[in-house]
Design a protein around this motif. Structure first.
Motif, PDB file in Angstrom:
ATOM      1  N   UNK A   1      12.259   7.595   5.145  1.00 19.86           N
ATOM      2  CA  UNK A   1      13.243   8.517   5.707  1.00 19.86           C
ATOM      3  C   UNK A   1      12.628   9.909   5.858  1.00 19.86           C
ATOM      4  N   UNK A   2      12.892  10.557   6.979  1.00 20.05           N
ATOM      5  CA  UNK A   2      12.319  11.841   7.363  1.00 20.05           C
ATOM      6  C   UNK A   2      10.816  11.751   7.647  1.00 20.05           C
ATOM      7  N   UNK A   3      10.311  10.524   7.750  1.00 21.08           N
ATOM      8  CA  UNK A   3       8.893  10.346   8.045  1.00 21.08           C
ATOM      9  C   UNK A   3       8.545  10.775   9.464  1.00 21.08           C
ATOM     10  N   UNK A   4       7.262  11.072   9.666  1.00 19.38           N
ATOM     11  CA  UNK A   4       6.794  11.572  10.961  1.00 19.38           C
ATOM     12  C   UNK A   4       5.621  10.740  11.456  1.00 19.38           C
ATOM     13  N   UNK A   5       5.645  10.431  12.747  1.00 22.13           N
ATOM     14  CA  UNK A   5       4.521   9.792  13.420  1.00 22.13           C
ATOM     15  C   UNK A   5       3.909  10.835  14.341  1.00 22.13           C
ATOM     16  N   UNK A   6       2.626  11.125  14.139  1.00 20.63           N
ATOM     17  CA  UNK A   6       1.934  12.142  14.934  1.00 20.63           C
ATOM     18  C   UNK A   6       0.915  11.431  15.822  1.00 20.63           C
ATOM     19  N   UNK A   7       0.988  11.723  17.108  1.00 22.62           N
ATOM     20  CA  UNK A   7       0.202  10.998  18.105  1.00 22.62           C
ATOM     21  C   UNK A   7      -0.699  11.965  18.870  1.00 22.62           C
ATOM     22  N   UNK A   8      -1.993  11.612  18.961  1.00 18.69           N
ATOM     23  CA  UNK A   8      -2.922  12.394  19.786  1.00 18.69           C
ATOM     24  C   UNK A   8      -3.826  11.492  20.617  1.00 18.69           C
ATOM     25  N   UNK A   9      -3.334  10.329  20.959  1.00 14.06           N
ATOM     26  CA  UNK A   9      -4.144   9.434  21.769  1.00 14.06           C
ATOM     27  C   UNK A   9      -3.434   8.118  21.999  1.00 14.06           C
ATOM     28  N   UNK A  10      -3.852   7.408  23.031  1.00 15.99           N
ATOM     29  CA  UNK A  10      -3.289   6.100  23.355  1.00 15.99           C
ATOM     30  C   UNK A  10      -4.361   5.312  24.098  1.00 15.99           C
ATOM     31  N   UNK A  11      -5.118   4.515  23.356  1.00 12.38           N
ATOM     32  CA  UNK A  11      -6.290   3.874  23.951  1.00 12.38           C
ATOM     33  C   UNK A  11      -5.942   2.851  25.019  1.00 12.38           C
ATOM     34  N   UNK A  12      -4.760   2.242  24.914  1.00 13.03           N
ATOM     35  CA  UNK A  12      -4.402   1.214  25.884  1.00 13.03           C
ATOM     36  C   UNK A  12      -3.669   1.765  27.096  1.00 13.03           C
TER      37      UNK A  12
ATOM     38  N   UNK B   1       0.820  -1.207   0.000  1.00 13.19           N
ATOM     39  CA  UNK B   1       0.000   0.000   0.000  1.00 13.19           C
ATOM     40  C   UNK B   1       0.857   1.260   0.000  1.00 13.19           C
ATOM     41  N   UNK B   2       1.985   1.238   0.714  1.00 10.40           N
ATOM     42  CA  UNK B   2       2.816   2.431   0.861  1.00 10.40           C
ATOM     43  C   UNK B   2       3.647   2.723  -0.375  1.00 10.40           C
ATOM     44  N   UNK B   3       3.973   1.696  -1.155  1.00 15.08           N
ATOM     45  CA  UNK B   3       4.837   1.900  -2.303  1.00 15.08           C
ATOM     46  C   UNK B   3       6.301   1.881  -1.922  1.00 15.08           C
ATOM     47  N   UNK B   4       7.147   1.994  -2.920  1.00 14.13           N
ATOM     48  CA  UNK B   4       8.588   1.815  -2.685  1.00 14.13           C
ATOM     49  C   UNK B   4       9.202   2.922  -1.844  1.00 14.13           C
ATOM     50  N   UNK B   5       8.588   4.094  -1.805  1.00 12.94           N
ATOM     51  CA  UNK B   5       9.158   5.202  -1.037  1.00 12.94           C
ATOM     52  C   UNK B   5       8.724   5.209   0.427  1.00 12.94           C
ATOM     53  N   UNK B   6       7.731   4.407   0.754  1.00 13.58           N
ATOM     54  CA  UNK B   6       7.283   4.310   2.139  1.00 13.58           C
ATOM     55  C   UNK B   6       6.255   5.367   2.516  1.00 13.58           C
ATOM     56  N   UNK B   7       5.933   5.416   3.788  1.00 16.32           N
ATOM     57  CA  UNK B   7       4.906   6.306   4.314  1.00 16.32           C
ATOM     58  C   UNK B   7       5.569   7.580   4.847  1.00 16.32           C
ATOM     59  N   UNK B   8       5.079   8.709   4.400  1.00 17.72           N
ATOM     60  CA  UNK B   8       5.642   9.993   4.847  1.00 17.72           C
ATOM     61  C   UNK B   8       5.148  10.393   6.231  1.00 17.72           C
ATOM     62  N   UNK B   9       3.910  10.047   6.537  1.00 18.90           N
ATOM     63  CA  UNK B   9       3.339  10.457   7.823  1.00 18.90           C
ATOM     64  C   UNK B   9       2.357   9.409   8.308  1.00 18.90           C
ATOM     65  N   UNK B  10       2.432   9.101   9.588  1.00 22.78           N
ATOM     66  CA  UNK B  10       1.452   8.233  10.241  1.00 22.78           C
ATOM     67  C   UNK B  10       0.704   9.061  11.271  1.00 22.78           C
ATOM     68  N   UNK B  11      -0.626   9.037  11.206  1.00 23.66           N
ATOM     69  CA  UNK B  11      -1.448   9.645  12.244  1.00 23.66           C
ATOM     70  C   UNK B  11      -1.938   8.506  13.130  1.00 23.66           C
TER      71      UNK B  11
END
Length: 343
Positions: free
Chosen positions: A256-267, A228-238
């Motif tokens: 590379x240079x990707x960002x994970x943005x977090x606004x919750x943690x259900x567990x 699904x992400x393709x050869x370049x990968x995922x730029x951002x994960x929400x």
């Protein structure tokens, strides 16, 4: 006025329709005749049950829950333009102190004293609700009350997340919990920006109607994500879930240079993150608490330019069914944003 009162902590049955005095706006405030109220999992449902972070703050009963809402201004306090009376508005719930370092730097989301309508003061599960005048935004004629309440609840946070993730035209963004109230708005706003949007849900059928390039199953995410992400990968994960096995599935596909943005943690449990690949690839993990006043204003500019919440993920219920709404949200059977309509 009539209001849905929280009579004590417990299940949905502690919410009771009753009579309570109609509030009057003070200096700098307006009173809104409420038409639609967004039901929030944390700010409403968890608080009703007495759970953190807001449940322990409620010490006096009965209490009126209800944060973001929409309606018509029917009274104003001193120092407020009387021309607001009769205008349809959406209402933000954030109440920053205005004087701390974060507020002076226009980062109200980091205000250590940040309060909320519906938690720290009476909320919008009522026929009338009082709010600071600066918290109301006049609505375009073609935006309905239920749409407006949903936008007020989710739009500023979604915008803050996408800005933090540098999501723009051509970005590949992965949205976990995309069938939920915030997730569906994030997915729709990312698509509005021209991003390639991959949605994840444990019920992929619940993603129908969202503007996604691919709908992925949370239970088999690791098997699907590379294709699904393709050869370049995922730029951002929400990631508003903070679930270990999902994090372990998407981190290897983060570009590379990707960002994970977090606004919750259900567990509410720690998620292990391997730091070596994080710094070798220049990746970031960013926490976003809520939208600030800049994001709120910018969201309504997006609305002026045609952004709307996904109609497929806007569920309306009469406010007489508030207990049912809480039950559905708590059980995880609600799709998208549930809105109570006050007749």
């Amino acid at each position: 006025m009539k209001a849905i009162l929280l009579t004590g902590f417990g299940g949905p049955d502690v919410l009771r329709l009753s009579e309570t005095p109609t509030p009057e706006p003070g200096p700098g405030e307006v009173r809104v005749k409420v038409r639609a109220i967004a039901v929030a999992r944390t700010k409403d449902v968890a608080t009703r049950a007495g759970r953190p972070p807001f449940g322990p703050l409620i010490t006096t009963f009965p209490h009126i829950l209800g944060t973001e809402h929409a309606g018509t201004v029917d009274a104003v306090g001193t120092a407020v333009d009387p021309a607001l009376v009769g205008r349809r508005v959406a209402v933000s719930a954030i109440l920053p102190c205005g004087g701390c370092r974060a507020c002076r730097q226009n980062h109200e989301e980091a205000c250590p004293s940040l309060a909320l309508i519906g938690v720290h003061r009476a909320g919008s599960y009522a026929e009338h609700c009082v709010a600071p005048a600066e918290n109301v935004h006049i609505l375009p004629d073609d935006v309905g009350d239920a749409e407006a309440a949903s936008l007020a609840a989710n739009g500023p946070v979604a915008r803050a997340q996408l800005d933090a993730g540098d999501v723009r035209m051509g970005t590949v963004v992965l949205v976990l919990g995309a069938a939920g109230s915030l997730g569906s708005t994030v997915a729709a706003l990312a698509a509005h920006r021209g991003a390639t949007v991959l949605g994840v849900s444990r019920r992929p059928a619940a993603l129908d109607g969202l503007p996604l390039t691919a709908a992925l199953d949370a239970d088999t995410l690791s098997d699907q994500i590379r294709d699904a992400a393709g050869e370049n990968g995922i730029d951002c994960v929400i990631d508003n879930l903070g679930i270990t096995h999902l994090t372990e599935s998407y981190l290897p596909a983060l570009a590379p240079l990707g960002r994970v943005v977090v606004s919750g943690a259900v567990e509410h449990s720690p998620v292990p993150v391997p730091l070596l690949p994080l710094y070798l690839r220049g990746q970031s993990i960013i926490g976003v608490r809520t939208g600030n006043r800049y994001q709120i204003s910018a969201l309504w500019r997006d609305v002026q330019h045609g952004f709307r919440p996904p109609a497929s993920h806007l569920q309306r219920l009469p406010w007489a069914d508030t207990a049912l709404a809480h039950h559905r949200v708590e059980a995880g059977t609600a799709r998208g944003q549930t809105v109570l309509e006050v007749s």
